[in-house]
Design a protein around this motif. Sequence first.
Motif, short mmCIF file in Angstrom:
data_model
loop_
_atom_site.label_atom_id
_atom_site.label_comp_id
_atom_site.label_asym_id
_atom_site.label_seq_id
_atom_site.Cartn_x
_atom_site.Cartn_y
_atom_site.Cartn_z
N HIS A 1 -10.08 -2.66 2.25
CA HIS A 1 -9.18 -3.93 0.87
C HIS A 1 -8.89 -5.22 1.97
CE1 HIS A 1 -6.07 -4.74 -1.79
NE2 HIS A 1 -7.42 -4.41 -2.53
N GLN B 1 -1.01 -0.44 -4.58
CA GLN B 1 -3.10 -0.11 -3.81
C GLN B 1 -1.97 0.68 -3.59
OE1 GLN B 1 -5.92 -1.78 -4.79
NE2 GLN B 1 -4.57 -2.87 -5.34
N GLY C 1 -8.21 3.25 -3.71
CA GLY C 1 -7.56 2.21 -4.49
C GLY C 1 -8.00 2.00 -6.66
N LYS D 1 -13.34 -1.98 -4.54
CA LYS D 1 -13.88 -2.25 -3.33
C LYS D 1 -14.29 -3.33 -3.78
CE LYS D 1 -15.64 2.12 -1.50
NZ LYS D 1 -17.35 2.31 -1.13
N TYR E 1 0.74 -1.31 -0.24
CA TYR E 1 -0.09 0.13 0.40
C TYR E 1 0.76 1.22 -0.54
CZ TYR E 1 -3.67 -2.99 1.32
OH TYR E 1 -4.51 -4.08 1.55
N GLY F 1 -12.28 -5.66 -5.14
CA GLY F 1 -10.58 -6.08 -5.51
C GLY F 1 -9.92 -6.20 -6.91
#
Length: 405
Positions: A178, A146, A247, A228, A118, A230
């Motif tokens: 996530h 991400q 994201g 959201k 992230y 994925g």
Amino acid sequence: MLKGKKVVLGVSGGIAAYKACALTSKLVQRGAIVKVIMTNHATQFVSPLTFQALSRQPVYTDTFDEKDPEKIAHIDLADWADLFILAPATANVIGKAANGIADDMLTTTLLATEATVYVAPAMNVHMYAHPAVQKNMQTLHDFGYQFIEPGEGFLACGYVGKGRLEEPESILDVIEEHIGTKESSSYYNGKHILVTAGPTRESIDPVRFFTNHSSGKMGYAIAETAAKLGASVTLISGPSNLGVPNGVSRMEVESARDMYHEVFRHYDKADIIIKAAAVADYRPKETFDQKMKKQEGSLVIELERTEDILKALGEKKQKHQYLVGFAAETSNVIQYGREKLERKNLDAIVVNDVSQENAGFSADTNEAAFISKTGKQQKLSLNSKVKIAQQLFSLIEEDLKGGEQ
């Protein structure tokens, strides 16, 4: 979601490093095991002892400081991590990561890890907007990193704009959401989804252009929902005042031609393409470098067709790809939708009557009909655009699973 998770927090050298202290504390409070890696420049802002006290774990600053002779520290730490957070992520560390440079403890560990990464950028507004930084972030996005978009506001440098490290609570909310989505085994995990949104602008001269009333709200809701679920999401957006969904990697374009080229730059790697943008059908045949002066009488501007992006996508669609178009109509909605579905070789189309109250371009709500090549037709009753997007992905999933049987 974070309880028991092994987290490596990479802190690079920016003034926002002080927020990483709060992030460390909150991670620990949520039950995570946190090990911090600091760049040399980060230690100029915050002492390693601070992170050691907050995490109750060793802090790593030097690639060659091997604390355990039986292990190579950066490899052991890379393998240990369940997730890796870069916060703050400066332009420098983003550039290194994007180009495979591993010249300190943080970048060597980052290059070796297979954990989900992230990235929470923090830098001056002009640095963030620089093409090199944007290109590097896109590269990392393509790697599967991400991104947690920076906030807008007063920056330490004195500027006001985008570049402020997101607040620790928001960073954790994004990560937990996530993780929860990934662990729910969503159908869309690992899929690449390409979404277009917003209007285009076709220039007449330096101060005038043709455009339409699209706000981008529907396309942005689709991109946000896909992330959201994925998916790895690329959003190609015409001019819009909307913020980038968490994201989501956003590419900004101006004209239909710009959007055409940007779409095909990302098209090959996309599994699902949803073209929700309201692209201009025509542009001025001639544009002027200087402002056109007002004259007596009428003005005639000759228009020419723009690139038909959806038709081109349908012609070049690969076997594994699923292509969804949008059609904004004011009459004969279903009929025109079916014709467009067939004519442009789509897998599905979402068609709506934009003349209806609360279903137009700038509204927060929408109602539409989903029509697929397999014969499915489903009414999407008046609801928020986020709810419409959620219903859309459920219908796409049903359609794709039916084709897999």
